[in-house]
Design an enzyme around this catalytic site. Structure first.
Site, PDB file in Angstrom:
ATOM      1  N   HIS A  52      -7.120  -5.014  10.472  1.00  0.00           N
ATOM      2  CA  HIS A  52      -6.919  -4.922   9.007  1.00  0.00           C
ATOM      3  C   HIS A  52      -5.623  -5.590   8.563  1.00  0.00           C
ATOM      4  O   HIS A  52      -4.661  -5.672   9.333  1.00  0.00           O
ATOM      5  CB  HIS A  52      -6.980  -3.465   8.517  1.00  0.00           C
ATOM      6  CG  HIS A  52      -5.842  -2.586   8.931  1.00  0.00           C
ATOM      7  ND1 HIS A  52      -5.998  -1.243   9.217  1.00  0.00           N
ATOM      8  CD2 HIS A  52      -4.512  -2.817   9.096  1.00  0.00           C
ATOM      9  CE1 HIS A  52      -4.841  -0.704   9.518  1.00  0.00           C
ATOM     10  NE2 HIS A  52      -3.912  -1.637   9.461  1.00  0.00           N
ATOM     11  N   GLU A  78      -9.752  -2.104   5.613  1.00  0.00           N
ATOM     12  CA  GLU A  78     -10.399  -1.765   6.885  1.00  0.00           C
ATOM     13  C   GLU A  78     -11.655  -2.618   7.082  1.00  0.00           C
ATOM     14  O   GLU A  78     -12.138  -3.243   6.136  1.00  0.00           O
ATOM     15  CB  GLU A  78     -10.770  -0.273   6.870  1.00  0.00           C
ATOM     16  CG  GLU A  78      -9.581   0.662   6.674  1.00  0.00           C
ATOM     17  CD  GLU A  78      -8.642   0.741   7.876  1.00  0.00           C
ATOM     18  OE1 GLU A  78      -8.549  -0.234   8.647  1.00  0.00           O
ATOM     19  OE2 GLU A  78      -7.989   1.787   8.040  1.00  0.00           O
ATOM     20  N   ASP A  89      -7.339  -2.655  14.408  1.00  0.00           N
ATOM     21  CA  ASP A  89      -8.739  -2.956  14.043  1.00  0.00           C
ATOM     22  C   ASP A  89      -8.836  -4.245  13.210  1.00  0.00           C
ATOM     23  O   ASP A  89      -9.880  -4.532  12.628  1.00  0.00           O
ATOM     24  CB  ASP A  89      -9.387  -1.778  13.291  1.00  0.00           C
ATOM     25  CG  ASP A  89      -8.737  -1.484  11.938  1.00  0.00           C
ATOM     26  OD1 ASP A  89      -7.770  -2.195  11.555  1.00  0.00           O
ATOM     27  OD2 ASP A  89      -9.181  -0.542  11.250  1.00  0.00           O
ATOM     28  N   ASP A 104       0.809  -1.219   0.000  1.00  0.00           N
ATOM     29  CA  ASP A 104       0.000   0.000   0.000  1.00  0.00           C
ATOM     30  C   ASP A 104       0.844   1.272   0.000  1.00  0.00           C
ATOM     31  O   ASP A 104       2.052   1.233   0.203  1.00  0.00           O
ATOM     32  CB  ASP A 104      -0.961  -0.002   1.208  1.00  0.00           C
ATOM     33  CG  ASP A 104      -0.322  -0.579   2.468  1.00  0.00           C
ATOM     34  OD1 ASP A 104       0.914  -0.526   2.583  1.00  0.00           O
ATOM     35  OD2 ASP A 104      -1.059  -1.088   3.325  1.00  0.00           O
TER      36      ASP A 104
HETATM   37  C1  F6R Z   1       1.459  -1.477   6.077  1.00  0.00           C
HETATM   38  C2  F6R Z   1       0.170  -2.148   6.209  1.00  0.00           C
HETATM   39  C3  F6R Z   1      -0.617  -2.129   7.470  1.00  0.00           C
HETATM   40  C4  F6R Z   1       0.224  -2.390   8.715  1.00  0.00           C
HETATM   41  C5  F6R Z   1      -0.647  -2.352   9.971  1.00  0.00           C
HETATM   42  C6  F6R Z   1       0.174  -2.501  11.222  1.00  0.00           C
HETATM   43  O1  F6R Z   1       1.995  -1.672   4.786  1.00  0.00           O
HETATM   44  O2  F6R Z   1      -0.268  -2.709   5.256  1.00  0.00           O
HETATM   45  O3  F6R Z   1      -1.634  -3.102   7.404  1.00  0.00           O
HETATM   46  O4  F6R Z   1       0.839  -3.646   8.602  1.00  0.00           O
HETATM   47  O5  F6R Z   1      -1.344  -1.143  10.022  1.00  0.00           O
HETATM   48  O6  F6R Z   1       1.042  -1.405  11.352  1.00  0.00           O
HETATM   49  P1  F6R Z   1       2.208  -1.410  12.413  1.00  0.00           P
HETATM   50  O7  F6R Z   1       3.117  -2.514  12.035  1.00  0.00           O
HETATM   51  O8  F6R Z   1       2.869  -0.075  12.269  1.00  0.00           O
HETATM   52  O9  F6R Z   1       1.581  -1.629  13.734  1.00  0.00           O
END
Ligand code: F6R
Length: 260
Positions: free
Chosen positions: A138, A143, A136, A67
């Site tokens: 995801h 989301e 959450d 992403d």
């Molecule tokens: C990032 C992504 C997100 C993160 C998730 C956890 O490329 O796709 O899904 O993996 O938000 O983020 P952290 O690791 O910062 O807690």
């Protein structure tokens, strides 16, 4: 799903990096799916170490990131392009033209997303996809209520995600509201999934992903549908799992598994 619980973040990162390195060693021209955020940092440190100390070769590897924020250029200090350059790409020998990250600045998002999907396919599909999990539930920026069949697209971030990611920006208002993200359906097509989670803030989402129902309310629960998904946790992230002892038992009893 295979669940491996480590004592520390360093240990889980080493183990997860080992899985990715094994794919590259078996297939030097592997296609890697990569993630950003705090979770993969230890893995990237370990992959860089394996490259420098043990000659892990990325020269034929292709990468696709999950992403990117909409509105941030590749040069922006908070963009995922910047993150990947600083934390991985500039330290290894992957050819820059073989690295792909969704564009945050294209003037035709729909066409770009279609190109991204087509290009993943043209490169033979993703061999191993690295994932973190949001508080959450995801994966990537899918989301709650994202279709489990979704493809790469423009997505509105949840308030929770914006709050969680505000730590990377000067102020919460600077966090972009939109992102381009691979879909859950895109992710499920990878041949292997490696999800890492650490810390108490992830414990609830992790329990819902592993032991809850498959639901678009927790898009990570779609990993239950994947035949080859490995989940690497530290003790804090595993704290809410009710079957924890069983997961450890499976690892102990695995033929050839280390007994320590
Ligand atoms: C990032 C992504 C997100 C993160 C998730 C956890 O490329 O796709 O899904 O993996 O938000 O983020 P952290 O690791 O910062 O807690």
């Amino acid at each position: 799903m295979e669940i491996r619980i480590s004592k520390t973040y360093e240990e889980l990162s080493r183990r997860a990096a080992g899985s990715i390195a094994a794919v590259i060693n078996a297939k030097p021209n592997a296609v890697l799916g990569l993630a950003t955020g705090s979770s993969p940092l230890g893995i990237y440190r370990e992959l860089v170490r394996l490259h420098k100390d043990e000659g892990l070769d990325f020269s034929q590897v292709t990468t696709f990131n999950l992403d990117e924020y909409v509105g941030l250029s590749a040069q922006h200090g908070r963009s995922y392009h910047h993150f990947m350059r600083e934390n991985l790409f500039k330290h290894i020998n992957v050819p820059p033209e073989r690295t792909h990250i969704p564009s945050g600045t294209t003037n035709n998002y729909r066409a770009f997303c279609q190109w991204y999907e087509d290009h993943i396919r043209a490169c033979g599909g993703i061999d191993v996809q690295l994932l973190g999990i949001g508080s959450d539930g995801h994966i990537a920026f899918n989301e709650p209520t994202s279709s489990l069949a979704s493809r790469t697209r423009l997505k509105t971030l949840a308030r929770q995600t914006i709050e969680d990611n505000a730590r990377f920006f000067d102020k919460p208002e600077d966090v972009p509201v939109y992102a381009i993200t691979m879909g859950v359906g895109t992710i499920l097509e990878a041949r292997q999934l490696v999800l890492v989670a650490s810390g108490a803030g992830k414990a609830d989402a992790v329990a819902r992903m592993i032991e809850g129902p498959v639901t678009s309310m927790v898009t990570a629960s779609a990993l239950q549908l994947h035949p080859n998904a490995d989940v690497f946790l530290d003790e804090a992230a595993a704290a809410n799992l009710t079957m924890r002892e069983y997961y450890n038992w499976i690892q102990e009893k695995k033929p050839g598994a280390p007994q320590s």
